[in-house]
Design an enzyme around this catalytic site. Structure first.
Site, PDB file in Angstrom:
ATOM      1  N   ASP A  14       0.828  -1.202   0.000  1.00  0.00           N
ATOM      2  CA  ASP A  14       0.000   0.000   0.000  1.00  0.00           C
ATOM      3  C   ASP A  14       0.869   1.262   0.000  1.00  0.00           C
ATOM      4  OD1 ASP A  14      -2.330   1.468   0.028  1.00  0.00           O
ATOM      5  OD2 ASP A  14      -2.637   1.296   2.188  1.00  0.00           O
ATOM      6  N   HIS A  27       3.063   3.476  -8.883  1.00  0.00           N
ATOM      7  CA  HIS A  27       2.947   2.039  -9.195  1.00  0.00           C
ATOM      8  C   HIS A  27       4.213   1.534  -9.889  1.00  0.00           C
ATOM      9  CE1 HIS A  27      -1.131   1.972  -7.846  1.00  0.00           C
ATOM     10  NE2 HIS A  27      -1.544   2.837  -8.754  1.00  0.00           N
ATOM     11  N   LEU A  36      11.616 -20.427  -3.766  1.00  0.00           N
ATOM     12  CA  LEU A  36      10.566 -19.506  -3.339  1.00  0.00           C
ATOM     13  C   LEU A  36       9.372 -19.577  -4.282  1.00  0.00           C
ATOM     14  CD1 LEU A  36       9.592 -17.013  -1.616  1.00  0.00           C
ATOM     15  CD2 LEU A  36      10.636 -15.593  -3.404  1.00  0.00           C
TER      16      LEU A  36
END
Length: 253
Positions: free
Chosen positions: A33, A50, A144
């Site tokens: 956020d 962004h 991962l």
């Protein structure tokens, strides 16, 4: 695991980080956020935030690999984000393709496996095609697991799971007597994954925003005022250190 590729190197940083080796969260989820506010503070359009946020993604994937985290789930685009202006939506949904175009070879070299959770039906073709290609290319990697939560909403996920489960009951594929928490979890997007051990939310807000509501039942939360584009490897390690101090009781003593 030795680092093999440029995107996992930190040539410019003069800081020496300590990477913990014990009590590491197996599954970390992050609500990324603050991109828009980061841009607003600098007099820039929201999309600039962004774009800068992608750099933070690269840093945190790097840190997660170094710390040998098994699963990293990033809240990338929610079902509620469709309410945003169309140019911003279009920009956000182009970012996965741009990110993977640059970094997919590095992710493959470091044994990262890519998955997507969320409703894929409404994603633009260019977004889903890029992700599908990355999923296929990394399918056999066992390092991962990097989950992108795209067009994801937890309430929608649970409703969909219930409908599928009830359909299986009606078709005699499943008995009501067999329905329990474990079986319900098998109908969620996260089927086969462990629930998150640690949730990180950047940007100063302290809410879940319809993210993994079922899966976060016993997750440890860590909130920071740092906006996502400024979230660094150092901040990530701070979250891990806080997690390592906590004692998880799961309702016990």
């Amino acid at each position: 695991m030795s680092m093999k590729i440029p995107f996992l190197k930190n040539k410019q940083s003069k800081e020496l980080f300590h990477y913990p080796e014990d009590n590491i969260p197996e599954h970390i989820s992050i609500i990324m956020d603050g991109n828009g506010r980061w841009a607003h503070k600098r007099g820039m359009p929201r999309v600039a935030g962004h774009k800068e946020g992608v750099s933070a993604v690269v840093k945190i994937v790097k840190a997660a690999v170094k710390c040998k985290v098994k699963v990293l789930t990033l809240y990338t685009f929610s079902t509620e984000n469709w309410k945003r202006p169309k140019p911003e939506i279009d920009f956000i949904l182009r970012l996965p393709k741009e990110f993977l175009h640059i970094y997919l070879p590095d992710l493959i070299a470091n044994n990262v496996r890519i998955e997507v959770i969320g409703d894929r039906a409404n994603l633009p073709a260019h977004t889903w095609e890029a992700l599908q290609y990355a999923i296929e290319r990394t399918r056999h990697n066992d390092g991962l697991q990097l989950n992108f939560a795209l067009n994801y909403g937890s309430r929608s996920e649970m409703l969909s799971a219930m409908k599928e489960m009830f359909a299986d009951v009606n078709d005699a594929k499943l008995s009501l007597a067999d329905v329990d928490e474990k079986r319900f979890s098998e109908y969620l997007y996260t089927a086969g994954m462990t629930d998150p051990d640690l949730l990180i939310r950047t940007g100063g807000e302290k809410r879940l925003s319809n993210f993994l509501l079922w899966q976060l039942a016993y997750t440890e939360f860590w909130f920071t005022d740092v906006l996502w584009p400024d979230f660094s490897e150092k901040e990530f390690l701070r979250a891990l250190e806080e997690y390592r101090k906590r004692k998880r009781r799961y309702g016990g003593i």
